[in-house]
Design an enzyme around this catalytic site. Structure first.
Site, PDB file in Angstrom:
ATOM      1  N   GLU A 149       7.666   0.710   8.151  1.00 42.17           N
ATOM      2  CA  GLU A 149       6.763   0.349   7.051  1.00 42.17           C
ATOM      3  C   GLU A 149       5.657  -0.623   7.490  1.00 42.17           C
ATOM      4  O   GLU A 149       4.477  -0.363   7.300  1.00 42.17           O
ATOM      5  CB  GLU A 149       7.559  -0.254   5.885  1.00 42.17           C
ATOM      6  N   ASP A 190       1.626   0.125   7.900  1.00 43.61           N
ATOM      7  CA  ASP A 190       0.645  -0.607   7.093  1.00 43.61           C
ATOM      8  C   ASP A 190      -0.395  -1.291   7.980  1.00 43.61           C
ATOM      9  O   ASP A 190      -1.589  -1.301   7.670  1.00 43.61           O
ATOM     10  CB  ASP A 190       1.355  -1.655   6.215  1.00 43.61           C
ATOM     11  N   SER A 247       3.010   5.218   1.172  1.00 41.93           N
ATOM     12  CA  SER A 247       2.775   4.061   2.033  1.00 41.93           C
ATOM     13  C   SER A 247       1.669   4.357   3.034  1.00 41.93           C
ATOM     14  O   SER A 247       1.137   3.439   3.657  1.00 41.93           O
ATOM     15  CB  SER A 247       4.035   3.691   2.814  1.00 41.93           C
TER      16      SER A 247
END
Ligand SMILES: *[C@@H]1O[C@H](CO)[C@@H](O)[C@H](O)[C@H]1NC(C)=O
Ligand SMILES: *[C@@H]1O[C@H](CO)[C@@H](O)[C@H](O)[C@H]1NC(C)=O
Ligand SMILES: *[C@@H]1O[C@H](CO)[C@@H](O)[C@H](O)[C@H]1NC(C)=O
Ligand SMILES: *[C@@H]1O[C@H](CO)[C@@H](O)[C@H](O)[C@H]1NC(C)=O
Ligand SMILES: *[C@@H]1O[C@H](CO)[C@@H](O)[C@H](O)[C@H]1NC(C)=O
Ligand SMILES: *[C@@H]1O[C@H](CO)[C@@H](O)[C@H](O)[C@H]1NC(C)=O
Ligand SMILES: *[C@@H]1O[C@H](CO)[C@@H](O)[C@H](O)[C@H]1NC(C)=O
Ligand SMILES: *[C@@H]1O[C@H](CO)[C@@H](O)[C@H](O)[C@H]1NC(C)=O
Ligand SMILES: *[C@@H]1O[C@H](CO)[C@@H](O)[C@H](O)[C@H]1NC(C)=O
Length: 522
Positions: free
Chosen positions: A292, A296, A491
């Protein structure tokens, strides 16, 4: 990470709850007219009631006071965010926001007077975006004060204990001064969901760079697909903040490998800065690499070319009551003299995990940050209409949080090109807590008309609809722990879109114009 809370009465309850309606007979003469302020229908899943705590146990309370002019701040937000408005782009300072969000002196006096009637005189004022009164009181005093019976509850998986109640009252004449009181009916939220749905590995040799986005998604194909310039941003004050939580950490080595492979036109030593709140850290090494935070960071540093990117690690020691870091991060940004102009956050909840007052409180801080000129960009969630994550037993459409909050920009997911299509996992729908804002009336009304009776009863058609926009979210290439992996999830689309906003801001700043701020009306 699947910790569904709030699913009603859990199997651990053996005794019926005493109903706490109205006023206890023994107090009727001395006390003011009380009214139930908040209640919940059951104990959240994973919690069990243990019985009354010792009456002398001290509890630290925090009373959130109503803003002196919440609707004034909302008007101010739209004034600075609706294109064509004379105030467009004239974002507010912290002090200007505070002139709407602080409590009125009358509210402060009225609540302090009430507390004093119960001998509570050591009361502190805590002032962030909103004003809070804090004090300690023994359970027996709190039971009288709030006309309730506090109980001890245990969170079964962790063994953590909490003193809470299922319903409490306040004097009827104070309802217009008090927003919520913690700890009462809000139990700690479950961990938020990281909203990347899934990932797969593929040997990097077999993946040939293809600038069409037809096969895998890379920064370069996105630049072609969406006409995103590769030229570096030039404006130093321009920043993008990328919060990370639940032990996802951004790796320098993975970013460097990513840039070397997928942005050979950028210096591969381009990096990000790190800030931390709530005891956050950012340990390095393959054993700390998770998809994650790497996703990002790689799709902000690697897309928002040259924009100063700050990874903000939110640790476990949150101080925001039951909101486990979600309030802390935005209060941290709000408190800055020059906050980053864009925040890209890829975490969320099912809306129903939050009580309406918790959701409102967080959403109101988003409103305050929007008024300050910060674009708040969130992936919409990865459960389709069944919620922030896949829920195959869903019997009604479950909105995601914060997608339902009208003051943020929720980014859904697409796949394929020519035509670009919506993915089935892209969360969207209608909030059960927040009403439809006027800026989306023109889009939502015809949508609902086309839909007719289809799915009626499964969602609240008067709620705020989301997402607001969508971008590619299938087979997005990243490097994590030294390995190339391909991610599916919103995401991906969140940081991709946030980077575009940061690049537009760079050009606006260069032209001496205000940054975009709250985007949705535009
Ligand atoms: C991601 O979605 C694609 C379809 O576009 C699918 O082929 C792939 O298996 C999915 N990846 C994972 C890891 O689920
Ligand atoms: C990229 O992939 C598409 C679809 O698979 C293919 O038509 C195209 O020729 C490829 N382009 C390159 C440069 O390999
Ligand atoms: C990146 O590398 C270049 C050339 O090797 C060097 O001049 C520059 O100072 C480096 N930048 C950083 C942030 O380390
Ligand atoms: C977070 O809280 C724990 C438990 O109170 C404490 O041991 C730890 O030092 C704190 N971490 C930081 C970085 O403040
Ligand atoms: C980016 O912003 C942070 C926070 O303002 C600052 O500490 C850092 O020096 C900046 N980095 C660059 C490369 O300008
Ligand atoms: C806000 O900033 C001030 C001054 O920089 C600092 O003392 C205070 O602790 C900060 N408050 C929060 C909630 O971050
Ligand atoms: C799935 O949705 C239903 C409501 O439709 C809800 O009661 C249930 O708790 C949800 N499950 C999870 C794991 O969120
Ligand atoms: C999306 O479609 C795929 C393939 O048909 C299926 O496996 C997956 O469960 C669906 N996802 C959701 C969230 O419905
Ligand atoms: C539907 O949403 C509206 C606006 O947010 C709210 O006032 C109403 O209570 C909701 N209705 C139901 C049945 O949840």
């Amino acid at each position: 990470m699947k910790l569904p809370l709030w699913t009603g009465i859990s199997g651990f309850i053996t005794v019926g709850l005493p109903l706490l309606q109205g006023v206890h007979a023994s107090n009727t003469l001395s006390r003011r007219a009380m009214a139930v302020h908040e209640s919940r229908t059951g104990i959240p899943t994973h919690y069990a009631r243990e019985g009354p705590p010792h009456p002398e146990t001290l509890v630290d309370f925090r009373i959130a006071l109503h803003s002196i002019d919440r609707s004034g701040l909302e008007r101010a937000l739209y004034d600075v965010s609706v294109p064509g408005s004379p105030l467009y782009g004239k974002h507010l300072s912290t002090e200007e926001v505070k002139s709407y969000t602080s409590a009125s002196p009358h509210s402060l006096a009225a609540v302090i007077e009430w507390l004093a009637e119960y001998g509570i005189t050591d009361v502190q004022l805590e002032s962030t975006v909103h004003d809070y009164l804090t004090f300690s009181a023994p359970v027996h005093t709190a039971n009288n004060l709030f006309d309730t019976d506090f109980h001890s509850f245990v969170h079964i998986p962790s063994g953590k204990r909490a003193i809470r109640t299922l319903q409490y009252s306040i004097p009827r004449d104070l309802a217009s001064h008090i927003n919520v009181i913690h700890p009462t009916t809000s139990f700690d939220l479950a961990k938020p969901l990281s909203i990347s749905v899934s990932y797969g590995k593929r040997s990097s040799e077999s993946s040939i760079l293809n600038s069409s986005c037809a096969d895998t998604i890379t920064p370069q194909c996105l630049q072609d697909l969406y006409d995103i310039p590769a030229t570096p941003a030039t404006q130093l004050p321009n920043r993008i903040a990328v919060p990370g939580m639940i032990e996802y950490w951004a790796q320098y080595a993975d970013l460097e490998a990513f840039l070397e492979r997928l942005r050979p036109d950028m210096p591969s030593n381009t990096t990000f800065s790190v800030e931390a709140i709530d005891g956050g850290t950012n340990p390095q090494g393959p054993e700390y690499a998770g998809y994650e935070a790497n996703l990002d960071i790689q799709y902000t540093v690697g897309m928002a070319t040259g924009v100063n990117t700050t990874f903000i690690s939110i640790g476990p020691n949150n101080t925001d009551g039951a909101a486990i870091g979600f309030l802390d991060i935005v209060e941290y940004l709000y408190n800055m003299t020059d906050p980053p102009q864009v925040m890209s956050m890829s975490y969320g909840y099912e809306e129903w995990w939050l009580t309406p007052s918790q959701a409102q409180q967080i959403c109101d801080v988003y409103m305050a940050l929007g008024a300050r000129g910060v674009s708040l960009i969130f992936g919409s969630g990865d459960g389709g209409v069944s919620g922030a994550e896949r829920n195959d037993t869903c019997t009604e459409f479950l909105p995601a949080f914060p997608g339902g909050c009208p003051y943020i920009t929720s980014v859904g997911g697409t796949y394929s090109i020519n035509p670009e299509l919506s993915t089935n996992f892209s969360s969207g729908g209608f909030s059960g807590y927040f009403a439809r804002p006027s800026y989306q009336e023109q889009a939502v009304a015809p949508f609902l008309e086309n839909l007719g009776d289809t799915y009626s009863g499964l969602f609240n058609a008067s709620g705020r609809g989301f997402p607001d926009i969508a971008a590619q979210s299938h087979n997005v290439e990243i490097i994590t722990g030294g390995e190339t992996v391909y991610i599916n999830g919103t995401s991906c689309s969140g940081p991709i879109f946030a980077s575009m906003v940061a690049l537009v801001n760079d050009r606006l700043i260069a032209a001496g114009k205000p940054v975009l701020g709250f985007l949705n009306p535009l």
